[in-house]
Design an enzyme around this catalytic site. Structure first.
Site, short mmCIF file in Angstrom:
data_model
loop_
_atom_site.label_atom_id
_atom_site.label_comp_id
_atom_site.label_asym_id
_atom_site.label_seq_id
_atom_site.Cartn_x
_atom_site.Cartn_y
_atom_site.Cartn_z
N ASP A 1 -5.38 0.02 -2.30
CA ASP A 1 -6.20 -0.77 -3.23
C ASP A 1 -7.50 -1.24 -2.61
O ASP A 1 -7.71 -1.16 -1.40
CB ASP A 1 -5.43 -2.01 -3.66
CG ASP A 1 -5.39 -3.07 -2.56
OD1 ASP A 1 -5.08 -2.70 -1.40
OD2 ASP A 1 -5.70 -4.24 -2.82
N ASP B 1 -5.12 2.43 10.92
CA ASP B 1 -6.55 2.19 11.05
C ASP B 1 -6.82 1.63 12.46
O ASP B 1 -6.88 2.37 13.43
CB ASP B 1 -6.96 1.24 9.92
CG ASP B 1 -8.44 0.99 9.83
OD1 ASP B 1 -9.21 1.85 10.27
OD2 ASP B 1 -8.84 -0.07 9.31
N GLY C 1 0.77 -1.24 0.00
CA GLY C 1 0.00 0.00 0.00
C GLY C 1 0.80 1.28 0.00
O GLY C 1 0.32 2.31 -0.46
P1 5GP Z 1 -4.58 -1.63 10.80
O1 5GP Z 1 -3.72 -2.80 11.14
O2 5GP Z 1 -4.15 -0.31 11.40
O3 5GP Z 1 -6.05 -1.92 11.03
O4 5GP Z 1 -4.57 -1.50 9.25
C1 5GP Z 1 -3.55 -1.05 8.57
C2 5GP Z 1 -3.62 -1.60 7.17
O5 5GP Z 1 -4.97 -1.85 6.73
C3 5GP Z 1 -3.10 -0.54 6.25
O6 5GP Z 1 -1.73 -0.71 6.07
C4 5GP Z 1 -3.87 -0.78 4.99
O7 5GP Z 1 -3.18 -1.71 4.21
C5 5GP Z 1 -5.18 -1.38 5.42
N1 5GP Z 1 -6.25 -0.38 5.45
C6 5GP Z 1 -6.84 0.20 6.52
N2 5GP Z 1 -7.79 1.08 6.16
C7 5GP Z 1 -7.80 1.06 4.81
C8 5GP Z 1 -8.57 1.77 3.82
O8 5GP Z 1 -9.42 2.62 4.07
N3 5GP Z 1 -8.27 1.47 2.52
C9 5GP Z 1 -7.33 0.56 2.15
N4 5GP Z 1 -7.14 0.35 0.84
N5 5GP Z 1 -6.60 -0.12 3.05
C10 5GP Z 1 -6.84 0.13 4.36
MG MG Z 2 -0.99 -1.87 4.49
#
Ligand code: 5GP
Ligand code: MG
Length: 178
Positions: free
Chosen positions: A155, A99, A41
């Site tokens: 994506d 996120d 990403g």
């Molecule tokens: P976390 O572990 O903080 O929940 O998520 C991080 C990963 O989730 C990010 O590196 C990303 O790859 C994916 N992610 C979280 N939110 C989004 C979003 O709104 N769109 C996309 N494409 N990926 C997301």
């Molecule tokens: Mg990611």
């Protein structure tokens, strides 16, 4: 849920990434930085970011984390791969979006265990509404609302990564400036 709508235009991304580059150049002066971007990403973000950094000894090692497996909901447990040896380095962990916080906190722990002398975290986007783990990034490009975003590397099922803007995915009948 398939029509990308522009949320952050390419020219705002460019300006903000250049600012982050200036801040990091300043904060990393005199240190031995190792940038660890998480594929896939953040490939656009880190490509622009490192080219905005002035430093005589910047190293870069791509690592990988995946938690989505094609959908729009994180599977919770990120799978980490390609952790580098970080001995004696100021490590800058770079991700596209913060996120729930699971990825950043697990990857931070893995990089500390790999010998990082100092650990900084840098994300293009922060979506604080969905946080499950109490973690904040040291450098944040933009704070975004609780929307699923694509473009500029991000994506949905491997689509939309090439878009120059950060977009949200809206209902198919919504206006589409993209
Ligand atoms: P976390 O572990 O903080 O929940 O998520 C991080 C990963 O989730 C990010 O590196 C990303 O790859 C994916 N992610 C979280 N939110 C989004 C979003 O709104 N769109 C996309 N494409 N990926 C997301
Ligand atoms: Mg990611």
């Amino acid at each position: 849920m398939d029509t990308p709508r522009v949320l952050i235009h390419a020219h705002r991304l460019r300006r903000r990434v250049r600012q982050l580059g200036r801040e990091l150049s300043h904060d990393l002066a005199g240190q031995r930085p190792l940038f660890v971007p998480l594929l896939d990403g953040c490939f656009c973000f880190v490509a622009d970011l490192v080219r905005a950094i002035h430093h005589p000894d910047l190293r870069l090692h791509f690592a990988r984390s995946s938690s989505y497996h094609g959908g729009t909901q994180s599977s919770g447990e990120p799978v980490l791969a390609d952790i580098p040896d970080c001995t004696g380095r100021s490590v800058v962990l770079v991700d596209d979006i913060l996120d729930t916080g699971n990825t950043l906190s697990r990857m931070s722990a893995a990089l500390r265990a790999a010998g990082a002398e100092r650990l900084l975290t840098c994300v293009l986007l922060d979506k604080p509404a969905r946080r499950q783990v109490p973690i904040e990034a040291d450098y944040v490009g933009f704070t975004v609302p609780d929307l699923f975003v694509v473009g500029y590397g991000l994506d949905h099922g491997d689509r939309h990564r090439h878009l120059p803007h950060v977009c949200s995915l809206a209902a198919p009948d919504a206006d589409s400036p993209a």
